[in-house]
Design a protein around this motif. Sequence first.
Motif, PDB file in Angstrom:
ATOM      1  N   ALA A  61       0.834  -1.210   0.000  1.00 56.90           N
ATOM      2  CA  ALA A  61       0.000   0.000   0.000  1.00 56.90           C
ATOM      3  C   ALA A  61       0.864   1.254   0.000  1.00 56.90           C
ATOM      4  O   ALA A  61       0.560   2.237  -0.691  1.00 56.90           O
ATOM      5  CB  ALA A  61      -0.933  -0.013   1.204  1.00 56.90           C
ATOM      6  N   ALA A  62       1.947   1.239   0.786  1.00 53.72           N
ATOM      7  CA  ALA A  62       2.829   2.410   0.842  1.00 53.72           C
ATOM      8  C   ALA A  62       3.478   2.667  -0.514  1.00 53.72           C
ATOM      9  O   ALA A  62       3.604   3.823  -0.951  1.00 53.72           O
ATOM     10  CB  ALA A  62       3.896   2.207   1.912  1.00 53.72           C
ATOM     11  N   LEU A  63       3.882   1.603  -1.197  1.00 49.33           N
ATOM     12  CA  LEU A  63       4.512   1.781  -2.498  1.00 49.33           C
ATOM     13  C   LEU A  63       3.481   2.099  -3.577  1.00 49.33           C
ATOM     14  O   LEU A  63       3.755   2.876  -4.497  1.00 49.33           O
ATOM     15  CB  LEU A  63       5.319   0.536  -2.864  1.00 49.33           C
ATOM     16  CG  LEU A  63       6.521   0.259  -1.950  1.00 49.33           C
ATOM     17  CD1 LEU A  63       7.241  -1.007  -2.390  1.00 49.33           C
ATOM     18  CD2 LEU A  63       7.485   1.446  -1.923  1.00 49.33           C
ATOM     19  N   ASP A  64       2.287   1.528  -3.476  1.00 44.20           N
ATOM     20  CA  ASP A  64       1.211   1.904  -4.395  1.00 44.20           C
ATOM     21  C   ASP A  64       0.964   3.407  -4.347  1.00 44.20           C
ATOM     22  O   ASP A  64       0.716   4.046  -5.374  1.00 44.20           O
ATOM     23  CB  ASP A  64      -0.089   1.180  -4.023  1.00 44.20           C
ATOM     24  CG  ASP A  64      -0.165  -0.237  -4.556  1.00 44.20           C
ATOM     25  OD1 ASP A  64       0.571  -0.559  -5.526  1.00 44.20           O
ATOM     26  OD2 ASP A  64      -0.954  -1.027  -4.006  1.00 44.20           O
ATOM     27  N   ALA A  65       1.024   3.969  -3.146  1.00 44.80           N
ATOM     28  CA  ALA A  65       0.711   5.390  -2.965  1.00 44.80           C
ATOM     29  C   ALA A  65       1.687   6.297  -3.700  1.00 44.80           C
ATOM     30  O   ALA A  65       1.343   7.436  -4.030  1.00 44.80           O
ATOM     31  CB  ALA A  65       0.708   5.724  -1.477  1.00 44.80           C
ATOM     32  N   LEU A  66       2.899   5.810  -3.973  1.00 42.82           N
ATOM     33  CA  LEU A  66       3.870   6.645  -4.678  1.00 42.82           C
ATOM     34  C   LEU A  66       3.405   6.970  -6.088  1.00 42.82           C
ATOM     35  O   LEU A  66       3.808   7.990  -6.659  1.00 42.82           O
ATOM     36  CB  LEU A  66       5.230   5.943  -4.732  1.00 42.82           C
ATOM     37  CG  LEU A  66       5.861   5.578  -3.394  1.00 42.82           C
ATOM     38  CD1 LEU A  66       7.274   5.046  -3.606  1.00 42.82           C
ATOM     39  CD2 LEU A  66       5.865   6.760  -2.449  1.00 42.82           C
ATOM     40  N   GLY A  67       2.570   6.121  -6.658  1.00 43.55           N
ATOM     41  CA  GLY A  67       2.043   6.389  -7.986  1.00 43.55           C
ATOM     42  C   GLY A  67       0.936   7.416  -7.999  1.00 43.55           C
ATOM     43  O   GLY A  67       0.502   7.847  -9.072  1.00 43.55           O
TER      44      GLY A  67
END
Length: 313
Positions: free
Chosen positions: A291-297
Amino acid sequence: MPLPATIPLPGGLAMPAVGLGTFKSRGQEAAGAVAAALTAGFRHIDTASIYKNESEVAAGIAASGVPRHEVFVTSKVSPYQMGSEAAIAACEASLAALQCTQSSSGSSGSRAGSSTAAPAPIDLMLVHWPGVAKTPADSPANAAARQQTWRVLESFHRRGLFRAIGVSNFEVRHLEELLSYAEVAPATNQVEIHPRYQQRQLRAYCAEHGIPVVAYSPFGGGVLLDDPAVAAAAAAAGVSPAQALLLWGLHRGAAVLPKSVRSERIAEVAPAELAAAEAALGEAGLARLLAALDALGEEEAPVKYCWDPSGIA
């Protein structure tokens, strides 16, 4: 879902989901990286004619002691080799450089059965780029050359010299065009994918049409390894930034191609190490990391670090 060890391809093939990229690796450094990767447990090596290291990849495989039939090898026809005659010459040159030959049964689905058998064919051959080198991006010659090149790859595939064929850097419109005439559907589309360039529309199209996606530059050319947001997400999860980025790619449905020539960094992202990192995270920890890395997009405009095919007609 645990991370996949392999990605299924047409014809019953299984492509290892984690492979070593070799872009910009040359000479003994390239051979050493390949040998180190295979020793660490990798079984997928990605090269290309334009990398000018296919012979070194073959040398690294030989030096590793891992039987060739256990290694999945991907190569590519470069934009300088598009068109019927040039692509034929390119494919023959790659087969020679990689010390490959036709399978003993002549079937694209077969594989040499032992280390003493004749070398395996190239496992996956790609059209590296949708355009022709030194040709205007908007020229119709690009589409014509793509079709001619694909016909060459289909011919080598039918002869058992390539176990599977696919493309790289193709956008949705390029894939739509290819599917309109392909006698053999593309087995993969290898494109730049990472949390800051997630390619959601392209991934959705490929999933809908049964085209597995392979993520090159999963570290954003190395930039994301020092990205503060990536570092924070990885630290919170108790994994390294490299492991975090690869786990994200794998759990977003892509095979991943980390690239390094340093044995310690190669070992850090070996398949067994990634599986151990995932297991240590647990379901909840993995969900938080993804979820944290998804948010970077979502934070800003997509950031592309490699070539951009969007202008190729």
